[in-house]
Scaffold this motif. Structure first.
Motif: not given
Ligand code: CDP
Ligand code: MG
Length: 664
Positions: A558-565, A447-455, A466-470
């Motif tokens: 930094r990951y969250l910033q890079k992944l534009e969450v 899934t885009i973007p969540d699956g990709l971000r989880m990878a 959990v982190l993405l959902a937060s």
């Protein structure tokens, strides 16, 4: 590959020598001499020639012959690092990656991060100067996600390939594709003899085997006549028997994990206190998760009138070589990670080693002179062992690897060419979990973007979720901290003779909601103390783990910033309920319910009884429904860790697809 360019650069470094002090030069000379004494040195030309002419070279050699530390240097010296290219060497274990890099840096005479560096999860020491890069196999797979053809590399050495870790197997499969597109890339697969032909068959006519196995000194293998009642006790006793009866030489004892190692270590310390012999016993631990200093102590030369006793996990079987070992004690067991798709339990189980392992362990005794191996099992048992251990890919939770493979653009796992394909039920199980976490869609596509971000996040898919959902729950600050604290190990520290005092201190942080929020409290207070090591010390908290957690947390930010969450910032801290609910969103598949006797039953496999681990704050506490982040099996008892209390209704609300069967 010597050219005028190389000679010019040699001259450059020679001039540089003028600033080096006399003692440094002498140290350097002795290291050179050590390098030349290694068995691989005599084969240098034939190996490097083969690498120039063949795309895949399978290298066989005894442990300690110099494969991991020397080959990368030869290739560097021969010019494989010109034009901005680098040499990579993967290791199945983090400890091996850091310790080998450290050794090579020492041999070259540079600091880590200059010519030589290592990259492991949450710790990348490489810089633009680095041309010899040691990294875990998992990290190389991550690099493939960013650069699918690994264009920066001229040579990649897959070290310890015979260990068949899951990431090594996946790398072999992906690299087989990569070398078709990159004819200039070279692969070196270092392997024990027993698996070499399988790798040769896998790579076909692109590959060649070269063996640098020399003679080993004879090893006297001794067995118990009766099975040992307790292999830990027997090991301790054997250490002292050797110490009293056998001539000088260091001892290497294999145990299955940190707890056993600590036990043996303590017993050796206690008992040798009363020991009257003139030679001192110096017990040293070796397992992953040791600090750099503790690791280095193992490689220091043995002081005079001292006998080193290294008590190690399987790391010492092949990944790490310690000189001077004459006596090996082999308990016959190893801890292996095994995933059961039926119960969904990913557990660390102590199992008998394979024959190949037993031979390898014994071999550690015969490197420098004839040695002895004491097997803490009978000869009959030895004959009944399996020939080789099963590859990890056949018994692992494949959720994370499959997510990563998908993010490389490979959609059909079934079509991939593996050395040994993973069993179908493991693949299905992983796809189901990823689907329920919404990392995959109805067509099993990322899934885009969540699956990709989880990878891309360096966390397991559940924690990533959990982190993405937060972000939408308004509790990202809290979850970042909890995720970082769950990633580092051994936050709470309990010296054996101060258990009560330690418990009392630790209790000040613990809350009835469980481990996640208790760890959160520890982190908050640590930061409030201005990250004082004294503060941590006084509270029996592991300062190193806390410092590491701060670093991991920053990296996750930094990951969250890079992944534009898009993180919702709230001015007030999230409530405990929101944090617990958010954790449930990722860990719903690992739920359990407390029974009257204090044990728990798993929701996913109701006939399985588990117990809160003594290190959990939920140990001896009452709860009803909980989720957990980890599950381990020790001596037939299954423990859960990272426990958080939840409400039953949340499971149905947050994971209706997953629990729909049970709702009926
Ligand atoms: O990879 P392989 O088992 O063939 O050998 P290696 O790891 O390259 O080790 C070669 C030698 O380097 C060992 O015999 C040790 O003497 C030395 N070494 C060391 O002193 N410290 C390390 N961290 C690794 C290796
Ligand atoms: Mg090696």
């Amino acid at each position: 590959m010597t050219s005028l360019d190389d000679m010019a650069s040699d001259w450059g470094s020679y001039q540089g020598l003028k600033t080096v002090s006399v003692s440094d030069q002498f140290k350097h000379a002795s290291i050179q001499r050590q390098r030349e004494m290694l068995p691989i040195y005599r084969h240098r030309d034939s190996i490097t020639y083969l690498i120039e002419s063949t795309q895949v070279v399978i290298l066989i050699g005894h442990t300690g012959s110099g494969k991991s530390t020397q080959l990368t240097q030869y290739l560097h010296e021969d010019g494989w690092t010109k034009d901005g290219k680098i040499i990579g060497c993967t290791q199945p274990r983090r400890v091996a990656a850091t310790s080998v890099a450290q050794r090579v840096a020492e041999e070259i005479g540079c600091r880590i991060g200059e010519t030589v560096g290592y990259s492991i999860r949450f710790e990348d020491t490489t810089t633009e100067k680095t041309v010899i890069k040691y990294l875990t196999d998992g990290m190389l797979l991550r690099e493939l996600m960013i650069d699918p053809l690994l264009r920066r590399y001229s040579v990649i050495m897959i070290d310890e390939a015979h260990e068949r870790t899951i990431y090594t197997d996946i790398l072999l499969c992906v690299l087989k594709k990569v070398i078709k597109k990159r004819k200039d890339l070279r692969l070196v697969i270092s392997s024990a003899t027993i698996q070499a032909h399988e790798f040769a068959k896998f790579f076909g006519d692109k590959s060649q085997i070269i063996s640098i196995e020399g003679k080993m000194f004879p090893i006297d293998v001794l067995y118990l006549s009766e099975p040992a009642e307790n292999y830990i006790e027997k090991t301790i006793q054997t250490i002292f028997d050797i110490h009293i009866e056998e001539p000088d030489g260091d001892i290497l004892a294999f145990m299955t994990g940190r707890e056993e190692i600590t036990k043996v270590l303590q017993a050796v310390k206690d008992r040798s206190f009363h020991d009257e012999s003139s030679v001192r016993l110096l017990p040293l631990p070796l397992y992953s998760g040791l600090s750099q200093d503790e690791q280095n102590a193992i490689f220091d030369p043995t002081p005079p009138n001292t006998r080193k006793v290294i008590i190690a996990t399987n790391i010492a079987e092949a990944s790490v070589t310690v000189d001077g070992v004459i006596y090996v004690i082999d308990c016959g067991y190893v801890k292996v990670r095994t995933f059961d798709p039926a119960t969904k339990i990913d557990s660390l189980i102590v199992t008998p080693i394979s024959k190949a392992s037993a031979v390898q362990r014994a071999g550690r005794a015969g490197r420098t002179r004839p040695g002895k191996c004491f097997r803490i099992y009978t000869e009959t048992c030895a004959n009944e062992l399996d020939e080789v251990s099963s590859p990890e890919i056949q018994r692992s939770n494949l959720a994370m690897p499959i997510l990563q493979i998908k993010s490389l653009g490979i959609d059909n796992i079934a079509k991939l060419d593996f050395v040994t394909p993973p069993p179908v039920n493991l693949v299905i199980n992983a796809l189901e979990l990823l689907y329920s976490l919404k990392a995959l869609d109805d067509y099993a596509k990322l899934t885009i973007p969540d699956g990709l971000r989880m990878a891309e996040l360096p966390l397991n898919p559940m924690l990533s979720k959990v982190l993405l959902a937060s972000a939408s729950y308004g509790c990202t600050e809290e979850i970042l901290t909890i995720a970082a604290m769950l990633t580092v190990e051994n936050v709470f520290y309990k010296p054996r003779d101060e258990v009560k005092a330690a418990d009392a201190e630790h209790r000040k942080f613990t809350v009835e909601e469980g481990d996640g929020l208790s760890l959160y409290n520890v982190y908050q207070e640590f930061v409030r103390s201005k990250k004082s090591s004294k503060w941590a010390y006084d509270r029996y908290l592991n300062n190193k783990s806390l410092v590491k957690a701060v670093s991991v947390r920053n990296q996750l930010v930094r990951y969250l910033q890079k992944l534009e969450v898009n993180v919702i910032k709230s001015s007030v801290p999230a409530t405990a309920d929101i944090v617990r609910k958010c954790l449930t969103l990722g860990y719903f598949s690992q739920a359990a319910r407390m029974q009257p006797d204090g044990s728990y039953k798993l929701v996913a496999a109701q006939d399985v009884t588990v117990w809160p681990h003594p290190s959990s704050v939920m140990f001896n506490r009452i709860a009803d429904w909980v989720i957990f982040t980890e599950i381990v099996e020790v001596n037939d008892k299954i423990y859960i860790l990272g426990i958080t209390t939840i409400e039953r209704d949340w499971l149905l609300e947050l994971a209706p697809d997953y629990y729909k069967v049970k709702r009926r």
